[in-house]
Design a protein around this motif. Structure first.
Motif, PDB file in Angstrom:
ATOM      1  N   THR A 227       0.914  -1.176   0.086  1.00 58.45           N
ATOM      2  CA  THR A 227      -0.070   0.075   0.037  1.00 58.45           C
ATOM      3  C   THR A 227       0.572   1.229   0.099  1.00 58.45           C
ATOM      4  O   THR A 227       0.392   2.145  -0.901  1.00 58.45           O
ATOM      5  N   GLN A 228       2.078   1.269   0.580  1.00 57.04           N
ATOM      6  CA  GLN A 228       2.393   2.604   0.884  1.00 57.04           C
ATOM      7  C   GLN A 228       3.905   2.739  -0.025  1.00 57.04           C
ATOM      8  O   GLN A 228       4.587   3.478   0.207  1.00 57.04           O
ATOM      9  N   GLY A 229       4.296   1.412  -0.604  1.00 53.88           N
ATOM     10  CA  GLY A 229       5.620   1.319  -1.260  1.00 53.88           C
ATOM     11  C   GLY A 229       5.619   2.442  -2.330  1.00 53.88           C
ATOM     12  O   GLY A 229       6.453   3.473  -2.740  1.00 53.88           O
ATOM     13  N   GLU A 230       4.346   2.691  -3.073  1.00 51.26           N
ATOM     14  CA  GLU A 230       4.445   3.900  -4.172  1.00 51.26           C
ATOM     15  C   GLU A 230       4.360   4.956  -3.515  1.00 51.26           C
ATOM     16  O   GLU A 230       5.299   5.828  -3.966  1.00 51.26           O
ATOM     17  N   ASP A 231       3.643   5.245  -2.369  1.00 52.43           N
ATOM     18  CA  ASP A 231       3.795   6.602  -1.949  1.00 52.43           C
ATOM     19  C   ASP A 231       5.473   7.002  -1.220  1.00 52.43           C
ATOM     20  O   ASP A 231       5.688   8.077  -1.775  1.00 52.43           O
ATOM     21  N   ALA A 232       5.956   6.109  -0.757  1.00 54.44           N
ATOM     22  CA  ALA A 232       7.144   6.209  -0.340  1.00 54.44           C
ATOM     23  C   ALA A 232       8.163   6.552  -1.445  1.00 54.44           C
ATOM     24  O   ALA A 232       9.124   7.575  -1.428  1.00 54.44           O
ATOM     25  N   CYS A 233       8.142   5.709  -2.711  1.00 53.80           N
ATOM     26  CA  CYS A 233       8.939   6.082  -3.794  1.00 53.80           C
ATOM     27  C   CYS A 233       8.493   7.482  -4.216  1.00 53.80           C
ATOM     28  O   CYS A 233       9.549   8.130  -4.408  1.00 53.80           O
ATOM     29  N   LEU A 234       7.415   8.044  -4.524  1.00 58.63           N
ATOM     30  CA  LEU A 234       7.106   9.315  -5.110  1.00 58.63           C
ATOM     31  C   LEU A 234       7.462  10.391  -4.269  1.00 58.63           C
ATOM     32  O   LEU A 234       7.963  11.432  -4.463  1.00 58.63           O
ATOM     33  N   ALA A 235       7.288  10.081  -3.069  1.00 53.73           N
ATOM     34  CA  ALA A 235       7.727  11.117  -1.946  1.00 53.73           C
ATOM     35  C   ALA A 235       9.229  11.422  -1.891  1.00 53.73           C
ATOM     36  O   ALA A 235       9.488  12.316  -1.822  1.00 53.73           O
ATOM     37  N   ALA A 236       9.917  10.382  -2.168  1.00 54.10           N
ATOM     38  CA  ALA A 236      11.344  10.419  -2.009  1.00 54.10           C
ATOM     39  C   ALA A 236      11.765  11.216  -3.552  1.00 54.10           C
ATOM     40  O   ALA A 236      12.778  11.852  -3.301  1.00 54.10           O
ATOM     41  N   LEU A 237      10.874  11.077  -4.433  1.00 51.42           N
ATOM     42  CA  LEU A 237      11.471  11.734  -5.799  1.00 51.42           C
ATOM     43  C   LEU A 237      10.777  13.467  -5.724  1.00 51.42           C
ATOM     44  O   LEU A 237      11.533  13.940  -6.574  1.00 51.42           O
ATOM     45  N   VAL A 238       9.919  13.647  -4.914  1.00 51.29           N
ATOM     46  CA  VAL A 238       9.337  14.851  -4.977  1.00 51.29           C
ATOM     47  C   VAL A 238      10.597  16.107  -4.728  1.00 51.29           C
ATOM     48  O   VAL A 238      10.694  17.088  -5.344  1.00 51.29           O
ATOM     49  N   PRO A 239      11.544  15.894  -3.806  1.00 54.88           N
ATOM     50  CA  PRO A 239      12.650  16.888  -3.658  1.00 54.88           C
ATOM     51  C   PRO A 239      13.492  17.087  -4.753  1.00 54.88           C
ATOM     52  O   PRO A 239      13.892  18.170  -4.842  1.00 54.88           O
ATOM     53  N   SER A 240      13.521  16.263  -5.642  1.00 59.34           N
ATOM     54  CA  SER A 240      14.473  16.338  -6.873  1.00 59.34           C
ATOM     55  C   SER A 240      13.700  16.820  -8.039  1.00 59.34           C
ATOM     56  O   SER A 240      14.425  17.232  -9.078  1.00 59.34           O
ATOM     57  N   LEU A 241      12.511  17.097  -8.081  1.00 58.01           N
ATOM     58  CA  LEU A 241      11.522  17.905  -9.167  1.00 58.01           C
ATOM     59  C   LEU A 241      12.206  19.001  -9.097  1.00 58.01           C
ATOM     60  O   LEU A 241      12.320  19.847  -8.289  1.00 58.01           O
ATOM     61  N   PRO A 242      12.101  19.576 -10.405  1.00 58.29           N
ATOM     62  CA  PRO A 242      12.449  21.087 -10.758  1.00 58.29           C
ATOM     63  C   PRO A 242      11.639  22.073 -10.153  1.00 58.29           C
ATOM     64  O   PRO A 242      10.287  21.583  -9.989  1.00 58.29           O
ATOM     65  N   ARG A 243      12.127  22.901  -9.509  1.00 54.02           N
ATOM     66  CA  ARG A 243      11.142  24.138  -9.265  1.00 54.02           C
ATOM     67  C   ARG A 243      10.332  24.914 -10.392  1.00 54.02           C
ATOM     68  O   ARG A 243      11.251  24.889 -11.446  1.00 54.02           O
ATOM     69  N   GLU A 244       9.186  24.955 -10.263  1.00 54.58           N
ATOM     70  CA  GLU A 244       8.253  25.621 -11.351  1.00 54.58           C
ATOM     71  C   GLU A 244       9.021  27.166 -11.532  1.00 54.58           C
ATOM     72  O   GLU A 244       9.328  27.948 -10.553  1.00 54.58           O
ATOM     73  N   PRO A 245       9.389  27.400 -12.933  1.00 54.96           N
ATOM     74  CA  PRO A 245       9.758  28.724 -13.048  1.00 54.96           C
ATOM     75  C   PRO A 245       9.001  29.940 -12.739  1.00 54.96           C
ATOM     76  O   PRO A 245       7.738  29.613 -12.644  1.00 54.96           O
ATOM     77  N   ALA A 246       9.455  31.041 -12.561  1.00 56.30           N
ATOM     78  CA  ALA A 246       8.407  32.134 -12.279  1.00 56.30           C
ATOM     79  C   ALA A 246       7.737  32.418 -13.372  1.00 56.30           C
ATOM     80  O   ALA A 246       8.169  32.508 -14.722  1.00 56.30           O
ATOM     81  N   GLY A 247       6.596  32.870 -13.257  1.00 52.72           N
ATOM     82  CA  GLY A 247       5.650  33.040 -14.316  1.00 52.72           C
ATOM     83  C   GLY A 247       5.087  32.024 -15.074  1.00 52.72           C
ATOM     84  O   GLY A 247       4.609  32.283 -16.132  1.00 52.72           O
ATOM     85  N   ALA A 248       5.514  30.616 -14.783  1.00 51.38           N
ATOM     86  CA  ALA A 248       5.019  29.434 -15.405  1.00 51.38           C
ATOM     87  C   ALA A 248       3.672  29.334 -15.631  1.00 51.38           C
ATOM     88  O   ALA A 248       2.749  29.844 -14.634  1.00 51.38           O
ATOM     89  N   PRO A 249       2.792  28.843 -16.739  1.00 54.52           N
ATOM     90  CA  PRO A 249       1.426  28.884 -16.681  1.00 54.52           C
ATOM     91  C   PRO A 249       1.045  27.634 -15.897  1.00 54.52           C
ATOM     92  O   PRO A 249       1.834  27.050 -15.322  1.00 54.52           O
TER      93      PRO A 249
END
Length: 185
Positions: A59-81
């Motif tokens: 149940t929580q394996g996908e959650d743990a995996c995706l949560a670990a991935l979020v900090p490495s996601l790029p920040r949305e640029p200013a003024g992004a749609p």
């Protein structure tokens, strides 16, 4: 010990999943992932999360995996749609169907987490709204909200009724005309 015939250059994202506490396996996977990331970045990102316990596996394996991935996601640029992020592992054909429906509704900026390719990590920030496509993603939702993303409250897209209500949550957030919504869905 077996060696992998796959060249390291073909790997872009690697997860170290701990199934036992570090005291048991005598290895701190968090530190190992950090050291390996320093060695192989920027070409390869190495993340870790705990996958111990039967409940985590199912149940929580996908959650743990995706949560670990979020900090490495790029920040949305200013003024992004404004963009929509669909969160939860989906088959490619389902992702394609969802994308077509959203584009039909006039929601053009649609991204998926996880993405099909590790190099295509979606940017996340205050102009990102997200829908959960799978149950048990509470931690991922929490860390996305910490990044400024806004969760759209909706049931899960399970069955015709759940899927319609799920799509409707996005349509309402984007102020899609109800007649257009009925036509597309």
């Amino acid at each position: 010990v077996q060696t992998c015939a796959l060249p390291i250059s073909d790997i872009k994202l690697l997860f170290l999943v701990g199934s036992c506490p570090s005291e048991v396996i005598k290895l701190d996977l968090s530190r190992a992932a950090a050291r390996l990331s320093q060695t192989y970045s920027p070409g390869v990102r190495i993340l870790n999360y705990s996958g111990s316990g039967i409940e985590t596996t199912f149940t929580q394996g996908e959650d743990a995996c995706l949560a670990a991935l979020v900090p490495s996601l790029p920040r949305e640029p200013a003024g992004a749609p404004r963009s929509l992020l669909v969160v939860g592992a989906l088959a490619d054909v389902v992702e394609d169907q969802m994308r077509r429906l959203f584009v039909g509704l006039g929601i053009e900026q649609v991204r998926f987490l996880p993405p099909r390719r590790a190099a295509d990590l979606p940017p996340v920030g205050p102009n990102t709204s997200f829908l959960l496509a799978q149950p048990f993603l509470a931690e991922t939702a929490r860390v996305l909200e910490e990044r400024g993303a806004v969760r759209l409250a909706a049931p899960f897209p399970l069955g015709a009724e759940g899927t319609t209500l799920w799509l409707e949550a996005a349509a309402n957030a984007w102020r899609v005309d109800p007649a257009r919504f009925r036509t597309v869905t």
